[in-house]
Design a protein around this motif. Structure first.
Motif, PDB file in Angstrom:
ATOM      1  N   ASP A 141     -19.582   1.018 -58.446  1.00  0.00           N
ATOM      2  CA  ASP A 141     -20.135   2.110 -58.250  1.00  0.00           C
ATOM      3  C   ASP A 141     -19.241   3.127 -57.884  1.00  0.00           C
ATOM      4  O   ASP A 141     -19.308   4.547 -57.865  1.00  0.00           O
ATOM      5  CB  ASP A 141     -21.371   2.351 -57.211  1.00  0.00           C
ATOM      6  CG  ASP A 141     -22.372   1.269 -57.398  1.00  0.00           C
ATOM      7  OD1 ASP A 141     -22.738   1.301 -58.696  1.00  0.00           O
ATOM      8  OD2 ASP A 141     -23.179   1.080 -56.498  1.00  0.00           O
ATOM      9  N   LYS A 142     -17.901   2.794 -57.686  1.00  0.00           N
ATOM     10  CA  LYS A 142     -16.751   3.726 -57.281  1.00  0.00           C
ATOM     11  C   LYS A 142     -15.734   4.201 -58.407  1.00  0.00           C
ATOM     12  O   LYS A 142     -15.052   4.943 -58.150  1.00  0.00           O
ATOM     13  CB  LYS A 142     -16.017   3.019 -55.918  1.00  0.00           C
ATOM     14  CG  LYS A 142     -16.591   3.017 -54.675  1.00  0.00           C
ATOM     15  CD  LYS A 142     -15.678   2.298 -53.557  1.00  0.00           C
ATOM     16  CE  LYS A 142     -16.472   2.088 -52.168  1.00  0.00           C
ATOM     17  NZ  LYS A 142     -15.567   1.829 -51.095  1.00  0.00           N
ATOM     18  N   VAL A 143     -16.015   3.530 -59.623  1.00  0.00           N
ATOM     19  CA  VAL A 143     -14.915   3.439 -60.711  1.00  0.00           C
ATOM     20  C   VAL A 143     -15.726   4.226 -61.868  1.00  0.00           C
ATOM     21  O   VAL A 143     -16.533   3.701 -62.181  1.00  0.00           O
ATOM     22  CB  VAL A 143     -14.227   2.144 -60.947  1.00  0.00           C
ATOM     23  CG1 VAL A 143     -13.429   2.149 -62.008  1.00  0.00           C
ATOM     24  CG2 VAL A 143     -13.934   1.332 -59.589  1.00  0.00           C
ATOM     25  N   CYS A 144     -14.924   5.212 -62.520  1.00  0.00           N
ATOM     26  CA  CYS A 144     -15.248   5.593 -63.529  1.00  0.00           C
ATOM     27  C   CYS A 144     -14.571   5.483 -64.788  1.00  0.00           C
ATOM     28  O   CYS A 144     -14.836   5.826 -65.862  1.00  0.00           O
ATOM     29  CB  CYS A 144     -15.285   7.278 -63.450  1.00  0.00           C
ATOM     30  SG  CYS A 144     -13.730   8.104 -63.089  1.00  0.00           S
ATOM     31  N   GLY A 145     -13.230   4.714 -64.663  1.00  0.00           N
ATOM     32  CA  GLY A 145     -12.601   4.417 -65.741  1.00  0.00           C
ATOM     33  C   GLY A 145     -11.398   3.651 -65.373  1.00  0.00           C
ATOM     34  O   GLY A 145     -11.203   3.424 -64.010  1.00  0.00           O
ATOM     35  N   LEU A 146     -10.973   2.841 -66.307  1.00  0.00           N
ATOM     36  CA  LEU A 146      -9.576   1.798 -66.044  1.00  0.00           C
ATOM     37  C   LEU A 146      -8.800   2.136 -67.110  1.00  0.00           C
ATOM     38  O   LEU A 146      -9.147   2.061 -68.353  1.00  0.00           O
ATOM     39  CB  LEU A 146     -10.314   0.510 -65.705  1.00  0.00           C
ATOM     40  CG  LEU A 146      -9.512  -0.539 -65.522  1.00  0.00           C
ATOM     41  CD1 LEU A 146      -8.869  -0.622 -64.386  1.00  0.00           C
ATOM     42  CD2 LEU A 146     -10.150  -1.934 -66.015  1.00  0.00           C
ATOM     43  N   ILE A 147      -7.336   1.965 -66.584  1.00  0.00           N
ATOM     44  CA  ILE A 147      -6.363   2.018 -67.630  1.00  0.00           C
ATOM     45  C   ILE A 147      -5.477   0.813 -67.361  1.00  0.00           C
ATOM     46  O   ILE A 147      -5.159   0.826 -66.333  1.00  0.00           O
ATOM     47  CB  ILE A 147      -5.499   3.450 -67.707  1.00  0.00           C
ATOM     48  CG1 ILE A 147      -6.420   4.502 -68.032  1.00  0.00           C
ATOM     49  CG2 ILE A 147      -4.215   3.017 -68.564  1.00  0.00           C
ATOM     50  CD1 ILE A 147      -5.846   5.860 -67.969  1.00  0.00           C
ATOM     51  N   LEU A 148      -5.197  -0.035 -68.326  1.00  0.00           N
ATOM     52  CA  LEU A 148      -4.247  -1.266 -68.159  1.00  0.00           C
ATOM     53  C   LEU A 148      -3.073  -1.172 -68.927  1.00  0.00           C
ATOM     54  O   LEU A 148      -3.004  -1.040 -70.025  1.00  0.00           O
ATOM     55  CB  LEU A 148      -5.010  -2.325 -68.699  1.00  0.00           C
ATOM     56  CG  LEU A 148      -6.372  -2.770 -67.764  1.00  0.00           C
ATOM     57  CD1 LEU A 148      -7.081  -3.778 -68.465  1.00  0.00           C
ATOM     58  CD2 LEU A 148      -6.528  -2.683 -66.365  1.00  0.00           C
ATOM     59  N   THR A 149      -1.770  -0.869 -68.289  1.00  0.00           N
ATOM     60  CA  THR A 149      -0.654  -0.720 -68.696  1.00  0.00           C
ATOM     61  C   THR A 149      -0.053  -2.125 -69.024  1.00  0.00           C
ATOM     62  O   THR A 149       0.713  -2.507 -68.061  1.00  0.00           O
ATOM     63  CB  THR A 149       0.287   0.269 -68.138  1.00  0.00           C
ATOM     64  OG1 THR A 149      -0.601   1.460 -67.680  1.00  0.00           O
ATOM     65  CG2 THR A 149       1.579   0.671 -68.603  1.00  0.00           C
ATOM     66  N   ASP A 150       0.109  -2.409 -70.221  1.00  0.00           N
ATOM     67  CA  ASP A 150       0.627  -3.788 -70.711  1.00  0.00           C
ATOM     68  C   ASP A 150       0.141  -4.818 -69.708  1.00  0.00           C
ATOM     69  O   ASP A 150       0.960  -5.375 -68.968  1.00  0.00           O
ATOM     70  CB  ASP A 150       2.089  -3.691 -70.870  1.00  0.00           C
ATOM     71  CG  ASP A 150       2.604  -4.691 -71.724  1.00  0.00           C
ATOM     72  OD1 ASP A 150       2.200  -4.777 -72.750  1.00  0.00           O
ATOM     73  OD2 ASP A 150       3.693  -5.205 -71.822  1.00  0.00           O
ATOM     74  N   GLY A 151      -1.321  -4.751 -69.560  1.00  0.00           N
ATOM     75  CA  GLY A 151      -1.892  -5.688 -68.518  1.00  0.00           C
ATOM     76  C   GLY A 151      -1.607  -7.243 -68.856  1.00  0.00           C
ATOM     77  O   GLY A 151      -1.432  -7.593 -69.954  1.00  0.00           O
ATOM     78  N   LEU A 152      -2.194  -7.854 -68.000  1.00  0.00           N
ATOM     79  CA  LEU A 152      -2.298  -9.371 -67.922  1.00  0.00           C
ATOM     80  C   LEU A 152      -3.796  -9.668 -68.108  1.00  0.00           C
ATOM     81  O   LEU A 152      -4.563  -9.003 -67.607  1.00  0.00           O
ATOM     82  CB  LEU A 152      -1.592 -10.160 -66.701  1.00  0.00           C
ATOM     83  CG  LEU A 152      -0.247  -9.589 -66.495  1.00  0.00           C
ATOM     84  CD1 LEU A 152       0.023 -10.230 -65.022  1.00  0.00           C
ATOM     85  CD2 LEU A 152       0.669  -9.845 -67.419  1.00  0.00           C
ATOM     86  N   HIS A 153      -3.926 -10.969 -68.572  1.00  0.00           N
ATOM     87  CA  HIS A 153      -5.244 -11.627 -68.642  1.00  0.00           C
ATOM     88  C   HIS A 153      -5.145 -12.972 -68.128  1.00  0.00           C
ATOM     89  O   HIS A 153      -4.315 -13.511 -68.534  1.00  0.00           O
ATOM     90  CB  HIS A 153      -5.979 -11.463 -69.923  1.00  0.00           C
ATOM     91  CG  HIS A 153      -7.367 -11.946 -69.898  1.00  0.00           C
ATOM     92  ND1 HIS A 153      -8.066 -13.131 -69.878  1.00  0.00           N
ATOM     93  CD2 HIS A 153      -8.571 -11.203 -69.660  1.00  0.00           C
ATOM     94  CE1 HIS A 153      -9.469 -13.163 -69.731  1.00  0.00           C
ATOM     95  NE2 HIS A 153      -9.686 -11.827 -69.789  1.00  0.00           N
ATOM     96  N   GLU A 154      -6.021 -13.517 -67.331  1.00  0.00           N
ATOM     97  CA  GLU A 154      -6.034 -14.712 -66.656  1.00  0.00           C
ATOM     98  C   GLU A 154      -6.089 -16.068 -67.730  1.00  0.00           C
ATOM     99  O   GLU A 154      -5.438 -17.117 -67.448  1.00  0.00           O
ATOM    100  CB  GLU A 154      -6.874 -15.082 -65.466  1.00  0.00           C
ATOM    101  CG  GLU A 154      -8.385 -14.938 -66.032  1.00  0.00           C
ATOM    102  CD  GLU A 154      -9.004 -13.652 -66.245  1.00  0.00           C
ATOM    103  OE1 GLU A 154     -10.179 -13.861 -66.387  1.00  0.00           O
ATOM    104  OE2 GLU A 154      -8.449 -12.705 -66.037  1.00  0.00           O
TER     105      GLU A 154
END
Length: 328
Positions: A141-154
């Motif tokens: 409820d606090k987040v309106c968007g997400l940017i992942l810069t050369d992100g990781l995935h588990e």
């Protein structure tokens, strides 16, 4: 006689390191301190609050404090906050495990204590992508968007080949050596001699105050010790993200770099091809986090997109802001 001279050099370096830290600590910090679990965390906020716009919150990469390079440009788009994770920058170290779940709780407390109300547009660089993704899952409820810069995935990080595990162990050993180097003042000396500019000439595009704010952290042993801890607990952080793979229709931008490292003579010494193949698999997974994902490539960049192609990150922020305005 030789050992006495070596001891003298180390002693003088340690004294120089202590004096350097003391002088820097007497200078005013750039932002504000907030109390989180009895520890002082440092936040810098730039830009004017606008009830119609979200606050941009950036979480650094593993060992990075790159937000200082970007905050002026980001704050022209919307109010922006960067936070030094515990152990980096001006923030005090924490005795708690340096996993994503712990970092997310500390960040949320820091934002609340600083009076920065949501919604938040989150930017996670590299390891910061773990933290910001988990934040979006924990506090949707606090987040309106997400940017992942050369992100990781588990899915990729938890199943690395023995060769890549060996590379990870090599990095940890390097961090441990850097703890000693920073303690005796060697890294401070190398910074003074221009090593950071030699390693990344692109750093010259940023203002001197941002360079000084970012690189001062590398001169302190707690910086390298925290890097070692975060990398050591990386698998635990990945396991904490197991349930954070369905973020609904949250606007997400995935920014893949062209290569983990820009190919050079020294990259022949590491399994760069395998690292890039793993990174490509992780980006495929990141594009499945939401029904509203967009990919914006950084074709001229290595892993450090925030230095090599910061304009791509600004483009990503503008897209998420447009998505937010359309929803409103």
């Amino acid at each position: 006689m030789l050992w006495m001279m070596q001891l003298l050099v180390i002693l003088l370096g340690a004294i120089s390191q202590g004096v350097g830290c003391w002088r820097e600590d007497r200078q005013a910090q750039l932002g504000q301190f907030v109390d989180v679990n009895g520890r002082q965390l440092h936040l810098v906020v730039r830009g004017h609050a606008d009830p119609m716009q979200p606050t941009i919150v950036l979480d650094h990469s593993l060992g990075g404090v790159e937000g200082y390079f970007l905050i002026d440009q980001l704050s022209r788009l919307s109010r922006t906050c960067i936070s030094d994770r515990a152990g980096y920058g001006w923030s005090q170290r924490s005795a708690k495990r340096r996993t994503s779940a712990q970092i997310v709780q500390e960040l949320d407390t820091a934002l609340t204590e600083a009076g920065l109300e949501p919604p938040y547009l989150l930017i996670g660089d590299s390891f910061g992508s773990y933290n910001m993704r988990l934040y979006a899952h924990t506090f949707p409820d606090k987040v309106c968007g997400l940017i992942l810069t050369d992100g990781l995935h588990e899915s990729g990080m938890l199943n690395m080949s023995p060769l890549l595990r060996g590379l990870q162990a090599f990095f940890i050993s390097g961090f441990l050596v850097a703890i000693l180097g920073s303690t005796i003042g060697a890294i401070r000396l190398l910074r003074w001699l221009g090593l950071f500019y030699w390693l990344k000439p692109e750093l010259r595009q940023f203002p001197q105050w941002a360079f000084d704010a970012a690189t001062r952290s590398f001169c302190r042993p707690q910086h390298w010790w925290t890097m070692t801890q975060e990398l050591f607990w990386m698998d635990q952080s990945g396991q904490e993200l197991a349930d954070a793979n369905d973020l609904g229709d949250l606007p997400i931008v995935d920014i893949p770099a062209a290569s983990f490292f820009i190919p050079a003579w020294w990259t022949r010494l590491i399994p760069l091809g395998r690292a890039n193949a793993l990174r490509d698999q992780m980006h495929e997974k990141l594009m499945q986090l939401s029904t509203n994902c967009k990919q914006i490539a950084a074709p001229e960049s290595g892993h450090f997109v925030w230095i090599d192609q910061p304009a791509v990150m600004l483009e990503a922020v503008k897209w998420v802001l447009e998505q937010q305005n359309q929803r409103d």
